[in-house]
Design a protein around this motif. Sequence first.
Motif, PDB file in Angstrom:
ATOM      1  N   ARG A  73       1.239   5.704   8.752  1.00 24.95           N
ATOM      2  CA  ARG A  73       1.866   4.902   7.696  1.00 24.95           C
ATOM      3  C   ARG A  73       3.265   4.476   8.118  1.00 24.95           C
ATOM      4  NH1 ARG A  73       0.877   4.832   1.938  1.00 24.95           N
ATOM      5  NH2 ARG A  73      -0.799   6.286   2.346  1.00 24.95           N
ATOM      6  N   VAL A  74       3.566   3.219   7.833  1.00 25.08           N
ATOM      7  CA  VAL A  74       4.926   2.714   8.003  1.00 25.08           C
ATOM      8  C   VAL A  74       5.468   2.407   6.618  1.00 25.08           C
ATOM      9  CG1 VAL A  74       4.538   1.783  10.313  1.00 25.08           C
ATOM     10  CG2 VAL A  74       4.140   0.334   8.320  1.00 25.08           C
ATOM     11  N   TRP A  75       6.761   2.516   6.480  1.00 27.69           N
ATOM     12  CA  TRP A  75       7.363   2.229   5.190  1.00 27.69           C
ATOM     13  C   TRP A  75       8.608   1.381   5.373  1.00 27.69           C
ATOM     14  CZ3 TRP A  75      12.277   4.056   4.119  1.00 27.69           C
ATOM     15  CH2 TRP A  75      12.770   5.051   4.960  1.00 27.69           C
ATOM     16  N   GLN A  76       8.943   0.683   4.285  1.00 25.63           N
ATOM     17  CA  GLN A  76      10.132  -0.164   4.263  1.00 25.63           C
ATOM     18  C   GLN A  76      10.821   0.032   2.918  1.00 25.63           C
ATOM     19  OE1 GLN A  76       9.335  -4.315   4.809  1.00 25.63           O
ATOM     20  NE2 GLN A  76      11.459  -4.892   4.565  1.00 25.63           N
ATOM     21  N   ARG A  77      12.105   0.199   2.977  1.00 24.43           N
ATOM     22  CA  ARG A  77      12.882   0.352   1.747  1.00 24.43           C
ATOM     23  C   ARG A  77      12.926  -0.989   1.026  1.00 24.43           C
ATOM     24  NH1 ARG A  77      18.472   3.590   1.415  1.00 24.43           N
ATOM     25  NH2 ARG A  77      18.664   3.494  -0.844  1.00 24.43           N
ATOM     26  N   THR A  78      12.616  -0.969  -0.265  1.00 18.86           N
ATOM     27  CA  THR A  78      12.613  -2.204  -1.057  1.00 18.86           C
ATOM     28  C   THR A  78      13.670  -2.191  -2.159  1.00 18.86           C
ATOM     29  OG1 THR A  78      10.874  -1.296  -2.471  1.00 18.86           O
ATOM     30  CG2 THR A  78      10.179  -2.678  -0.618  1.00 18.86           C
ATOM     31  N   GLY A  79      14.334  -1.081  -2.341  1.00 20.28           N
ATOM     32  CA  GLY A  79      15.370  -0.952  -3.361  1.00 20.28           C
ATOM     33  C   GLY A  79      16.057   0.392  -3.216  1.00 20.28           C
ATOM     34  N   TRP A  80      16.989   0.672  -4.120  1.00 18.08           N
ATOM     35  CA  TRP A  80      17.748   1.912  -4.035  1.00 18.08           C
ATOM     36  C   TRP A  80      16.847   3.139  -4.090  1.00 18.08           C
ATOM     37  CZ3 TRP A  80      19.037   5.852  -7.691  1.00 18.08           C
ATOM     38  CH2 TRP A  80      19.990   6.754  -7.206  1.00 18.08           C
ATOM     39  N   LYS A  81      15.792   3.095  -4.940  1.00 20.14           N
ATOM     40  CA  LYS A  81      14.883   4.237  -5.086  1.00 20.14           C
ATOM     41  C   LYS A  81      13.433   3.865  -4.813  1.00 20.14           C
ATOM     42  CE  LYS A  81      15.773   4.968  -9.327  1.00 20.14           C
ATOM     43  NZ  LYS A  81      15.659   5.530 -10.672  1.00 20.14           N
ATOM     44  N   SER A  82      13.177   2.783  -4.092  1.00 20.89           N
ATOM     45  CA  SER A  82      11.800   2.346  -3.923  1.00 20.89           C
ATOM     46  C   SER A  82      11.475   1.986  -2.475  1.00 20.89           C
ATOM     47  CB  SER A  82      11.520   1.144  -4.827  1.00 20.89           C
ATOM     48  OG  SER A  82      12.397   0.084  -4.517  1.00 20.89           O
ATOM     49  N   ILE A  83      10.180   2.155  -2.137  1.00 26.25           N
ATOM     50  CA  ILE A  83       9.686   1.803  -0.810  1.00 26.25           C
ATOM     51  C   ILE A  83       8.323   1.126  -0.944  1.00 26.25           C
ATOM     52  CG2 ILE A  83      10.896   3.654   0.428  1.00 26.25           C
ATOM     53  CD1 ILE A  83       8.224   5.201   0.475  1.00 26.25           C
ATOM     54  N   ARG A 110      -9.704   1.588   7.502  1.00 21.02           N
ATOM     55  CA  ARG A 110      -9.199   1.556   6.121  1.00 21.02           C
ATOM     56  C   ARG A 110      -7.710   1.306   6.155  1.00 21.02           C
ATOM     57  NH1 ARG A 110     -12.783   4.594   1.875  1.00 21.02           N
ATOM     58  NH2 ARG A 110     -14.703   4.584   3.066  1.00 21.02           N
ATOM     59  N   ARG A 111      -7.256   0.658   5.107  1.00 23.20           N
ATOM     60  CA  ARG A 111      -5.835   0.340   4.978  1.00 23.20           C
ATOM     61  C   ARG A 111      -5.433   0.624   3.533  1.00 23.20           C
ATOM     62  NH1 ARG A 111      -4.173  -5.833   6.224  1.00 23.20           N
ATOM     63  NH2 ARG A 111      -5.345  -6.313   4.351  1.00 23.20           N
ATOM     64  N   SER A 112      -4.289   1.222   3.389  1.00 23.62           N
ATOM     65  CA  SER A 112      -3.734   1.504   2.069  1.00 23.62           C
ATOM     66  C   SER A 112      -2.360   0.860   1.998  1.00 23.62           C
ATOM     67  CB  SER A 112      -3.616   3.020   1.871  1.00 23.62           C
ATOM     68  OG  SER A 112      -2.827   3.302   0.749  1.00 23.62           O
ATOM     69  N   ARG A 113      -2.152   0.069   0.967  1.00 29.06           N
ATOM     70  CA  ARG A 113      -0.837  -0.533   0.739  1.00 29.06           C
ATOM     71  C   ARG A 113      -0.310  -0.027  -0.595  1.00 29.06           C
ATOM     72  NH1 ARG A 113      -1.747  -6.373   0.503  1.00 29.06           N
ATOM     73  NH2 ARG A 113      -3.873  -5.845  -0.014  1.00 29.06           N
ATOM     74  N   SER A 114       0.924   0.431  -0.611  1.00 30.17           N
ATOM     75  CA  SER A 114       1.471   0.976  -1.853  1.00 30.17           C
ATOM     76  C   SER A 114       2.923   0.572  -2.030  1.00 30.17           C
ATOM     77  CB  SER A 114       1.333   2.499  -1.885  1.00 30.17           C
ATOM     78  OG  SER A 114       2.017   3.076  -0.811  1.00 30.17           O
ATOM     79  N   SER A 115       3.339   0.682  -3.261  1.00 31.95           N
ATOM     80  CA  SER A 115       4.727   0.433  -3.638  1.00 31.95           C
ATOM     81  C   SER A 115       5.106   1.526  -4.630  1.00 31.95           C
ATOM     82  CB  SER A 115       4.840  -0.947  -4.296  1.00 31.95           C
ATOM     83  OG  SER A 115       6.158  -1.172  -4.733  1.00 31.95           O
ATOM     84  N   MET A 153       5.283   7.964   9.176  1.00 35.68           N
ATOM     85  CA  MET A 153       4.690   9.048   8.428  1.00 35.68           C
ATOM     86  C   MET A 153       3.234   9.178   8.852  1.00 35.68           C
ATOM     87  SD  MET A 153       6.283   8.050   4.654  1.00 35.68           S
ATOM     88  CE  MET A 153       4.870   8.514   3.805  1.00 35.68           C
ATOM     89  N   ILE A 154       2.695  10.366   8.763  1.00 37.87           N
ATOM     90  CA  ILE A 154       1.282  10.589   9.012  1.00 37.87           C
ATOM     91  C   ILE A 154       0.704  11.266   7.773  1.00 37.87           C
ATOM     92  CG2 ILE A 154      -0.435  11.762  10.421  1.00 37.87           C
ATOM     93  CD1 ILE A 154       1.522  11.646  12.731  1.00 37.87           C
ATOM     94  N   ASP A 155      -0.350  10.674   7.198  1.00 43.73           N
ATOM     95  CA  ASP A 155      -1.043  11.244   6.049  1.00 43.73           C
ATOM     96  C   ASP A 155      -2.302  11.942   6.540  1.00 43.73           C
ATOM     97  OD1 ASP A 155       0.789   9.962   4.445  1.00 43.73           O
ATOM     98  OD2 ASP A 155      -0.527   8.292   3.982  1.00 43.73           O
ATOM     99  N   THR A 156      -2.729  12.948   5.829  1.00 38.78           N
ATOM    100  CA  THR A 156      -3.986  13.615   6.152  1.00 38.78           C
ATOM    101  C   THR A 156      -4.878  13.568   4.926  1.00 38.78           C
ATOM    102  OG1 THR A 156      -2.960  15.736   5.610  1.00 38.78           O
ATOM    103  CG2 THR A 156      -3.042  15.126   7.924  1.00 38.78           C
ATOM    104  N   PRO A 157      -5.780  12.564   4.839  1.00 44.02           N
ATOM    105  CA  PRO A 157      -6.654  12.457   3.676  1.00 44.02           C
ATOM    106  C   PRO A 157      -7.643  13.610   3.591  1.00 44.02           C
ATOM    107  CG  PRO A 157      -7.069  10.670   5.249  1.00 44.02           C
ATOM    108  CD  PRO A 157      -5.959  11.501   5.801  1.00 44.02           C
TER     109      PRO A 157
END
Length: 124
Positions: free
Chosen positions: A24-34, A54-59, A1-5
């Motif tokens: 941004r990279v993402w990983q599936r962590t559950g049925w409805k979550s990343i 800068r780094r952003s980590r989210s769940s 993914m590419i974000d544009t702040p």
Amino acid sequence: MIDTPGLMFGGVPNATVTFTPAYRVWQRTGWKSIATTSLFMDFDRPSGVLTGFRRSRSSVEFSYGFNSYNGTEFMEHLICPSAVTCPNPLDPGAAWEPVTGMPASEAHASGARLEPVNSGPLKP
């Protein structure tokens, strides 16, 4: 993914910094979550000199139907000591710090899915 702040390429008047797009990279962590991690560069707006990363980590968890999400985000930065020396942002020992003005812990993150609009004139 590419974000544009919002501050990408100096998007806010009188801003002293500007950013690159956030990759941004993402990983599936559950049925409805990343879980996601993004990385982007900071530049001094007047001089154009690289000042850090800068780094952003989210769940996040998506609602039923995937029309919105809620979760947490944590923003950090890695400062370059000079214009020609920057630490490697991928080094596990890099000295990341919370971004000034952001919570020192996770912040709430939420959003809604954008709906596609057919081409042509906009209608109310």
